[in-house]
Design an enzyme around this catalytic site. Sequence first.
Site, PDB file in Angstrom:
ATOM      1  N   GLU A  94      52.454 -53.002  64.536  1.00 21.92           N
ATOM      2  CA  GLU A  94      52.351 -53.333  65.967  1.00 21.92           C
ATOM      3  C   GLU A  94      52.454 -54.839  66.208  1.00 21.92           C
ATOM      4  OE1 GLU A  94      52.708 -50.928  67.745  1.00 21.92           O
ATOM      5  OE2 GLU A  94      51.593 -49.186  67.015  1.00 21.92           O
TER       6      GLU A  94
ATOM      7  N   HIS B 196      43.766 -53.874  68.866  1.00 20.65           N
ATOM      8  CA  HIS B 196      44.190 -52.506  69.171  1.00 20.65           C
ATOM      9  C   HIS B 196      43.352 -51.536  68.355  1.00 20.65           C
ATOM     10  CE1 HIS B 196      46.539 -48.873  69.526  1.00 20.65           C
ATOM     11  NE2 HIS B 196      46.889 -48.894  68.261  1.00 20.65           N
TER      12      HIS B 196
ATOM     13  N   HIS C 286      41.651 -47.051  68.401  1.00 17.42           N
ATOM     14  CA  HIS C 286      41.784 -45.671  68.893  1.00 17.42           C
ATOM     15  C   HIS C 286      40.417 -45.093  69.266  1.00 17.42           C
ATOM     16  CE1 HIS C 286      45.414 -45.436  65.834  1.00 17.42           C
ATOM     17  NE2 HIS C 286      45.690 -46.196  66.870  1.00 17.42           N
TER      18      HIS C 286
ATOM     19  N   GLU D 283      27.740 -52.348  85.008  1.00 13.90           N
ATOM     20  CA  GLU D 283      28.274 -53.658  84.636  1.00 13.90           C
ATOM     21  C   GLU D 283      29.765 -53.662  84.271  1.00 13.90           C
ATOM     22  OE1 GLU D 283      25.492 -55.714  82.096  1.00 13.90           O
ATOM     23  OE2 GLU D 283      23.936 -55.492  83.607  1.00 13.90           O
TER      24      GLU D 283
ATOM     25  N   HIS E 142      47.079 -42.390  72.782  1.00 16.14           N
ATOM     26  CA  HIS E 142      47.130 -43.180  71.542  1.00 16.14           C
ATOM     27  C   HIS E 142      45.891 -44.071  71.376  1.00 16.14           C
ATOM     28  CE1 HIS E 142      49.664 -45.736  68.574  1.00 16.14           C
ATOM     29  NE2 HIS E 142      48.400 -46.125  68.504  1.00 16.14           N
TER      30      HIS E 142
HETATM   31  P1  13P Z   1      49.343 -50.316  61.301  1.00 15.70           P
HETATM   32  O1  13P Z   1      48.681 -49.719  60.087  1.00 15.70           O
HETATM   33  O2  13P Z   1      50.790 -50.639  61.078  1.00 15.70           O
HETATM   34  O3  13P Z   1      48.552 -51.506  61.827  1.00 15.70           O
HETATM   35  O4  13P Z   1      49.349 -49.213  62.453  1.00 15.70           O
HETATM   36  C1  13P Z   1      48.151 -48.649  62.918  1.00 15.70           C
HETATM   37  C2  13P Z   1      48.243 -48.243  64.345  1.00 15.70           C
HETATM   38  O5  13P Z   1      47.214 -48.080  64.976  1.00 15.70           O
HETATM   39  C3  13P Z   1      49.560 -48.057  64.977  1.00 15.70           C
HETATM   40  O6  13P Z   1      49.458 -47.990  66.361  1.00 15.70           O
HETATM   41 ZN    ZN Z   2      47.456 -47.297  67.046  1.00 17.44          ZN
END
Ligand code: 13P
Ligand code: ZN
Length: 270
Positions: free
Chosen positions: A116, A139, A141, A169, A210
Amino acid sequence: MKNILEAPFMVEMIRTVTNMYAHGWDERNGGNVSLLLDEAQVAPYLDVNAVVRTIPTGFSAPALEGKYFLVTGTGKYFKNVQYAPDVNLGIVRLTDGGETAQLLWGFTDGGKFTSEFPAHMMSHMARLAVDSENRVVMHCHPANLLAMTYIHTLDEREFTRTLWQMCTECIVVFPDGVNVLPWMLCGTNEIGEATAEKMKTARLVVWSLHGIYGAGRDLDETFGLIETAEKAAEIYMKIAHLPRVNTITDDMMHQLEGRFGVKAREGYLD
Ligand code: 13P
Ligand code: ZN
């Protein structure tokens, strides 16, 4: 040369990704983090003229020419970073208008930065244009934010308002709200460009079905931003199927704006 594993930025990065894993936001290799560093920060710890190898980025990022980033590796598990930081993390410097990354430290197993990287670098460019102090793109999940994208409208104003209503808050922590992308193929320049576009107006960008992206001035602030949004999504997922008797009204949120000196995103409150 000082020990790079004792550099404050390294210690903070390792603690942060370890904590992200502990929160359940980063199963397997899920998630990635990049931290913008100054040359003066890294120079005591490594020879900035000793390039280990060069890696093409596949995009251009002229505004990031010469900039240094500590970044997580592709395919690497956050749970392992604390035990082998030099394998799972890397420090790169961008050159050739951002088309080449010079590896200065890390990825010792021959690995490279996250898949990413486009979304990270393009988001850094977008956020730096808004706030010159922005240093972090993160980033992950988180389960409840992700779950919410299956059952809630993806309309950005509605999505933001729902999160604001879940904890008093929230509006104070992210008055700019959350922007939302539809499902897109991850790891591409296209999703990178779309994310960066959304980063111009908010520090949180949901990737439907995602995960989420956050941006901020330091690792703590960015972690806290995602943590707050995820907590709100958790409450939403606990109550979405139940009749709502009470809620945080727009009038209450206007009171919060006054009390905390923040301004909600234009047009998002009635
Ligand atoms: P990477 O292992 O390449 O960082 O990918 C993980 C991920 O969350 C892709 O969206
Ligand atoms: Zn991801």
